[in-house]
Write a protein that holds these residues in place. Structure first.
Motif, PDB file in Angstrom:
ATOM      1  N   TRP A   7     -84.865 -49.005 -47.953  1.00 49.11           N
ATOM      2  CA  TRP A   7     -84.136 -49.371 -46.774  1.00 49.11           C
ATOM      3  C   TRP A   7     -85.289 -49.787 -45.671  1.00 49.11           C
ATOM      4  O   TRP A   7     -85.036 -50.424 -44.766  1.00 49.11           O
ATOM      5  CB  TRP A   7     -83.352 -48.230 -46.255  1.00 49.11           C
ATOM      6  CG  TRP A   7     -84.228 -46.797 -46.127  1.00 49.11           C
ATOM      7  CD1 TRP A   7     -84.017 -46.014 -47.012  1.00 49.11           C
ATOM      8  CD2 TRP A   7     -84.859 -46.558 -45.227  1.00 49.11           C
ATOM      9  NE1 TRP A   7     -84.759 -44.956 -46.716  1.00 49.11           N
ATOM     10  CE2 TRP A   7     -85.055 -45.017 -45.460  1.00 49.11           C
ATOM     11  CE3 TRP A   7     -85.380 -46.870 -43.869  1.00 49.11           C
ATOM     12  CZ2 TRP A   7     -86.019 -44.254 -44.537  1.00 49.11           C
ATOM     13  CZ3 TRP A   7     -86.106 -46.208 -43.018  1.00 49.11           C
ATOM     14  CH2 TRP A   7     -86.434 -44.765 -43.615  1.00 49.11           C
ATOM     15  N   VAL A   8     -86.532 -49.673 -46.060  1.00 54.25           N
ATOM     16  CA  VAL A   8     -87.805 -49.871 -45.091  1.00 54.25           C
ATOM     17  C   VAL A   8     -88.093 -51.520 -45.932  1.00 54.25           C
ATOM     18  O   VAL A   8     -88.170 -51.607 -47.007  1.00 54.25           O
ATOM     19  CB  VAL A   8     -89.131 -49.091 -45.373  1.00 54.25           C
ATOM     20  CG1 VAL A   8     -90.111 -49.638 -44.645  1.00 54.25           C
ATOM     21  CG2 VAL A   8     -88.359 -47.715 -44.970  1.00 54.25           C
ATOM     22  N   TYR A  21     -91.389 -52.522 -41.047  1.00 54.84           N
ATOM     23  CA  TYR A  21     -90.312 -52.429 -40.101  1.00 54.84           C
ATOM     24  C   TYR A  21     -89.544 -51.310 -40.694  1.00 54.84           C
ATOM     25  O   TYR A  21     -88.780 -51.480 -41.813  1.00 54.84           O
ATOM     26  CB  TYR A  21     -89.385 -53.785 -40.149  1.00 54.84           C
ATOM     27  CG  TYR A  21     -88.399 -53.557 -39.038  1.00 54.84           C
ATOM     28  CD1 TYR A  21     -88.439 -53.413 -38.056  1.00 54.84           C
ATOM     29  CD2 TYR A  21     -86.939 -53.326 -39.370  1.00 54.84           C
ATOM     30  CE1 TYR A  21     -87.446 -53.380 -36.879  1.00 54.84           C
ATOM     31  CE2 TYR A  21     -86.107 -53.402 -38.455  1.00 54.84           C
ATOM     32  CZ  TYR A  21     -86.405 -53.335 -37.178  1.00 54.84           C
ATOM     33  OH  TYR A  21     -85.222 -53.037 -36.347  1.00 54.84           O
ATOM     34  N   SER A  22     -89.066 -50.263 -40.014  1.00 50.61           N
ATOM     35  CA  SER A  22     -88.456 -49.095 -40.302  1.00 50.61           C
ATOM     36  C   SER A  22     -87.377 -48.617 -39.415  1.00 50.61           C
ATOM     37  O   SER A  22     -87.191 -47.548 -39.230  1.00 50.61           O
ATOM     38  CB  SER A  22     -89.273 -47.684 -40.875  1.00 50.61           C
ATOM     39  OG  SER A  22     -90.072 -47.582 -39.887  1.00 50.61           O
ATOM     40  N   SER A  23     -87.020 -49.802 -38.799  1.00 50.63           N
ATOM     41  CA  SER A  23     -85.961 -49.356 -37.520  1.00 50.63           C
ATOM     42  C   SER A  23     -86.534 -48.563 -36.364  1.00 50.63           C
ATOM     43  O   SER A  23     -87.733 -48.815 -36.027  1.00 50.63           O
ATOM     44  CB  SER A  23     -84.719 -48.932 -38.107  1.00 50.63           C
ATOM     45  OG  SER A  23     -83.776 -48.925 -37.219  1.00 50.63           O
ATOM     46  N   SER A  24     -85.820 -47.556 -36.040  1.00 45.65           N
ATOM     47  CA  SER A  24     -86.117 -46.633 -35.039  1.00 45.65           C
ATOM     48  C   SER A  24     -87.025 -45.355 -35.645  1.00 45.65           C
ATOM     49  O   SER A  24     -87.309 -44.528 -35.097  1.00 45.65           O
ATOM     50  CB  SER A  24     -85.044 -46.127 -34.207  1.00 45.65           C
ATOM     51  OG  SER A  24     -84.188 -45.496 -34.943  1.00 45.65           O
ATOM     52  N   ARG A  25     -87.208 -45.460 -37.019  1.00 46.41           N
ATOM     53  CA  ARG A  25     -87.856 -44.231 -37.424  1.00 46.41           C
ATOM     54  C   ARG A  25     -89.290 -44.493 -37.699  1.00 46.41           C
ATOM     55  O   ARG A  25     -89.897 -45.474 -38.210  1.00 46.41           O
ATOM     56  CB  ARG A  25     -87.138 -44.089 -39.078  1.00 46.41           C
ATOM     57  CG  ARG A  25     -85.940 -43.883 -39.128  1.00 46.41           C
ATOM     58  CD  ARG A  25     -85.378 -43.502 -40.541  1.00 46.41           C
ATOM     59  NE  ARG A  25     -84.124 -43.123 -40.708  1.00 46.41           N
ATOM     60  CZ  ARG A  25     -83.021 -44.033 -40.567  1.00 46.41           C
ATOM     61  NH1 ARG A  25     -83.088 -45.121 -40.633  1.00 46.41           N
ATOM     62  NH2 ARG A  25     -81.539 -43.192 -40.750  1.00 46.41           N
ATOM     63  N   GLU A  47     -90.577 -56.600 -33.426  1.00 46.46           N
ATOM     64  CA  GLU A  47     -89.694 -55.660 -33.395  1.00 46.46           C
ATOM     65  C   GLU A  47     -89.892 -54.101 -33.322  1.00 46.46           C
ATOM     66  O   GLU A  47     -88.861 -53.435 -33.147  1.00 46.46           O
ATOM     67  CB  GLU A  47     -88.732 -56.215 -34.743  1.00 46.46           C
ATOM     68  CG  GLU A  47     -88.239 -57.502 -34.788  1.00 46.46           C
ATOM     69  CD  GLU A  47     -87.217 -58.006 -34.011  1.00 46.46           C
ATOM     70  OE1 GLU A  47     -86.280 -56.760 -33.541  1.00 46.46           O
ATOM     71  OE2 GLU A  47     -87.000 -59.103 -33.575  1.00 46.46           O
ATOM     72  N   GLN A  48     -91.022 -53.997 -33.709  1.00 43.71           N
ATOM     73  CA  GLN A  48     -91.327 -52.546 -33.890  1.00 43.71           C
ATOM     74  C   GLN A  48     -91.266 -51.728 -32.701  1.00 43.71           C
ATOM     75  O   GLN A  48     -91.302 -52.358 -31.616  1.00 43.71           O
ATOM     76  CB  GLN A  48     -92.415 -52.079 -34.665  1.00 43.71           C
ATOM     77  CG  GLN A  48     -92.540 -52.787 -36.133  1.00 43.71           C
ATOM     78  CD  GLN A  48     -93.122 -54.023 -35.851  1.00 43.71           C
ATOM     79  OE1 GLN A  48     -93.039 -54.760 -35.097  1.00 43.71           O
ATOM     80  NE2 GLN A  48     -93.585 -54.493 -37.179  1.00 43.71           N
TER      81      GLN A  48
END
Length: 348
Positions: free
Chosen positions: A170-171, A120-124, A60-61
């Motif tokens: 949130w991570v 997993y930190s979304s788009s960051r 997903e990253q």
């Protein structure tokens, strides 16, 4: 005392005390060879997993995540090594021959890829980069003196991951389904089987961590059965994580870190069982990401015990009182150190 120290240095690489050359030089050469082979195979394995994960499995990253995480980890390693070498007035390890430099940088490379794979930190990008930096920095900032030599005691990549999870709620950890997301049917079992076989062979032949794996897996099954018997948790649900690729990856490539886990078979079993017990308590208390927090707890407990033994060793060495008794004092110091060194090595 010489053998105790040599074994302790060797323990960082997972070598067993039997079946190795008797001389100190031969023992160190054997340990260095095993360490180099293990590092390079670990690096090859995690590189292949990263490439396949982003192209075949369904990670997903972002594609840039592993690249920048490795750059952050390697840069941090070079910087801190330069500072450490300057402070101790020694030659930095990155100024050796090509093979030595590669072996020196491989732990940072592996740690960077591990953080990029598991967080997993979304788009960051920056939370993962911070985890990679903390992972490397922990090796220089958190050390325990064992037999006169400072050793890092916290699993680097696991420490970086835990720090980021604590700082930024949130991570999260990458979803386990990412290891088989783009696969269908029976083939989705292949990644887990491959990781299990390759990891077991690697740990069996090079790191000598099979007792640790047995202690961890056995302890995990035991805590699952206990929670199923004495709580309202389904036993099947408690055992189910053991069948996933994430659990197998954690078992073969995270918890078995040679530099931060014991080398004696008995102590490996205790260490693995300790991680499992900590995990069971954390899960029962509804703490998420229990695998990673449990490993930190076990590493801290082991580090505390090593520090206490080192302190006892220092106290047991008497200072010489007068010039005439210098030889006797030296003999006493050697005898005391030998005994406490053996005790410290026994914990390792």
């Amino acid at each position: 005392m010489t053998m105790a120290r040599t074994h302790t240095a060797d323990s960082a690489y997972g070598a067993a005390p039997h079946g190795v050359p008797a001389s100190g030089a031969g023992l160190k050469d054997e340990a260095a060879c095993r360490r180099s082979k293990a590092l390079r195979r670990f690096a090859a394995s995690i590189t292949a997993a990263t490439v396949l994960g982003h192209t075949v499995l369904g990670f997903e990253q972002a594609y840039a995540m592993p690249v920048f995480a490795v750059l952050a980890a390697v840069t941090t390693e070079l910087l801190l090594e330069a500072i450490d070498a300057w402070g101790k007035q020694r030659t930095p390890r990155f100024r050796g021959c090509a093979g030595e430099v590669a072996d020196f940088l491989l732990p940072a490379y592996i740690g960077g890829l591990a953080c990029a794979m598991l967080l997993y930190s979304s788009s960051r990008l920056w939370p993962t980069l911070l985890a990679a930096v903390v992972a490397v920095a922990s090796k220089y900032l958190v050390r325990v003196k064992v037999n006169g030599a400072a050793r890092h005691v916290l699993n680097p990549s696991n420490t970086g991951i835990v720090v980021v999870l604590l700082l930024f709620p949130w991570v999260g950890i990458a979803p386990p389904y990412q290891f088989t997301e783009w696969l269908a049917g029976w083939i989705d079992a292949v990644p887990t089987i491959v990781v299990l076989v390759l990891g077991t062979l690697l740990n069996g032949k090079l790191t000598g961590k099979l007792p640790l794996i047995l202690g961890w897996v056995g302890g995990f099954a035991a805590q699952a059965l206990l929670r199923g018997a004495f709580t309202d948790i389904s036993t099947v649900s408690a055992l189910l994580p053991m069948t996933g690729a994430a659990f197998v990856l954690f078992t073969n490539y995270m918890i078995t870190d040679p530099g931060t886990s014991p080398w004696r078979a008995r102590n490996q079993v205790v260490f693995g069982a300790t991680v499992a017990a900590a995990y069971g308590m954390l899960v029962q208390l509804h703490v998420v990401f229990g695998l990673f927090f449990a490993l930190v707890i076990a590493c801290v407990l082991r580090a505390t015990l090593l520090a206490l033994l080192a302190a006892l060793r220092d106290r047991s060495i008497p200072a010489p009182r007068h010039e005439a008794g210098r030889g006797d004092a030296q003999d006493t110091r050697s005898t005391a150190t030998s005994g406490t060194d053996a005790g410290t090595a026994d914990v390792s």
